[in-house]
Design a protein around this motif. Structure first.
Motif, PDB file in Angstrom:
ATOM      1  N   ARG A  23     -24.847 -20.137 -57.774  1.00  0.00           N
ATOM      2  CA  ARG A  23     -25.065 -19.399 -56.450  1.00  0.00           C
ATOM      3  C   ARG A  23     -23.722 -18.253 -56.509  1.00  0.00           C
ATOM      4  O   ARG A  23     -23.697 -17.311 -56.065  1.00  0.00           O
TER       5      ARG A  23
ATOM      6  N   ARG B  39     -24.187 -14.084 -56.198  1.00  0.00           N
ATOM      7  CA  ARG B  39     -23.355 -13.394 -55.171  1.00  0.00           C
ATOM      8  C   ARG B  39     -22.509 -12.361 -55.974  1.00  0.00           C
ATOM      9  O   ARG B  39     -22.511 -11.217 -55.547  1.00  0.00           O
TER      10      ARG B  39
ATOM     11  N   ARG C  48     -23.224 -26.506 -42.092  1.00  0.00           N
ATOM     12  CA  ARG C  48     -24.684 -26.334 -42.296  1.00  0.00           C
ATOM     13  C   ARG C  48     -24.947 -25.247 -43.170  1.00  0.00           C
ATOM     14  O   ARG C  48     -24.433 -24.059 -42.696  1.00  0.00           O
ATOM     15  N   GLY C  49     -25.347 -25.265 -44.470  1.00  0.00           N
ATOM     16  CA  GLY C  49     -25.570 -24.123 -45.137  1.00  0.00           C
ATOM     17  C   GLY C  49     -25.589 -24.726 -46.749  1.00  0.00           C
ATOM     18  O   GLY C  49     -25.517 -25.972 -46.927  1.00  0.00           O
ATOM     19  N   ASN C  50     -25.852 -23.810 -47.540  1.00  0.00           N
ATOM     20  CA  ASN C  50     -26.122 -24.235 -48.818  1.00  0.00           C
ATOM     21  C   ASN C  50     -24.828 -24.245 -49.432  1.00  0.00           C
ATOM     22  O   ASN C  50     -23.832 -23.650 -49.023  1.00  0.00           O
ATOM     23  N   MET C  51     -24.591 -25.317 -50.223  1.00  0.00           N
ATOM     24  CA  MET C  51     -23.469 -25.557 -50.780  1.00  0.00           C
ATOM     25  C   MET C  51     -23.102 -24.559 -52.200  1.00  0.00           C
ATOM     26  O   MET C  51     -24.020 -24.243 -52.689  1.00  0.00           O
ATOM     27  N   LEU C  52     -22.080 -24.303 -52.221  1.00  0.00           N
ATOM     28  CA  LEU C  52     -21.557 -23.027 -53.116  1.00  0.00           C
ATOM     29  C   LEU C  52     -21.542 -23.668 -54.654  1.00  0.00           C
ATOM     30  O   LEU C  52     -20.424 -23.843 -55.063  1.00  0.00           O
ATOM     31  N   THR C  53     -22.662 -23.364 -55.372  1.00  0.00           N
ATOM     32  CA  THR C  53     -22.665 -23.971 -56.730  1.00  0.00           C
ATOM     33  C   THR C  53     -22.185 -23.173 -57.729  1.00  0.00           C
ATOM     34  O   THR C  53     -21.994 -21.694 -57.312  1.00  0.00           O
TER      35      THR C  53
END
Length: 161
Positions: A130, A134, A122-127
Motif C-alpha cells: 500500500r 500511495r 478503523r482503516g486499512n493497515m499500511l503495508t
C-alpha cells in the motif's frame, strides 16, 4: 501542601526537638523545613503521644486488586489491545473472588501504565504494498498538477481576457 516523606518527618523531629529546646519559634522551624507550622505541631504531638512518626491508618474501602493482579491486567491488555475494559473486567477476578468493575480496570490501566481509552483505528493497515501504491499515485498526481499550474497566471488583481 504535599505530604512529607519518612526522611523529612525524621528530619523535622530531630531538628524540631533541637530547635525547640534552643527557643526557636515553630513558625521559624516550619519556614526552614519548607512546611506549615501546623505540620510541625502535629508531628511533634504525634511523636510525644505515640513515640512514632508513621502515618496513622486511614479509613476507606480496601482495594479490590492486589499489585500482582494490576500487573496482570496491564500485561493482558498489552497482549490484546483491542479488548475493551468491560471485556477485561468480565474475565478478571479480584481479591476474595470479588468481581472487578469496569471503572477499576480503567483506573488501573490509566494509573499504572498511563493508558487511556480511545477508539481503535478503523482503516486499512499500511503495508509495504500500500505504501508503494500511495507513492506512485502521488507521483502521478504531482505530474498532473504541474501541468495544470502551468496554465495559471498570477497577477496583481488585474483582469485579463
Amino acid at each position: 501542601m504535599p505530604r512529607l516523606t519518612d526522611t523529612q518527618r525524621h528530619e523535622v523531629r530531630g531538628t524540631c526537638t533541637c530547635m525547640l529546646a534552643g527557643g526557636l519559634p515553630r513558625r521559624e522551624i516550619a519556614r526552614r523545613m519548607g512546611c506549615s507550622p501546623s505540620t510541625i505541631v502535629r508531628l511533634h504531638q504525634r511523636y510525644v503521644q505515640t513515640g512514632s512518626l508513621n502515618d496513622r491508618p486511614r479509613p476507606g474501602r480496601q482495594r479490590v486488586t492486589s499489585d500482582r493482579q494490576e500487573r496482570y491486567i496491564r500485561v493482558t491488555h498489552l497482549r490484546d489491545r483491542f479488548q475493551t475494559a468491560s471485556q477485561r473486567a468480565r474475565k478478571s477476578i479480584g481479591i476474595n473472588g470479588r468481581r472487578i468493575s469496569i471503572s477499576t480496570v480503567r483506573r488501573r490501566l490509566r494509573s499504572g501504565a498511563g493508558w487511556k481509552a480511545c477508539r481503535p483505528f478503523r482503516g486499512n493497515m499500511l503495508t509495504q504494498r500500500r505504501r508503494q501504491n500511495r507513492l506512485t499515485w502521488t507521483r502521478r498526481l504531482r505530474r498532473w498538477l504541474m501541468r495544470q499550474w502551468r496554465r495559471v497566471l498570477f497577477t496583481d488583481e488585474s483582469r485579463f481576457r
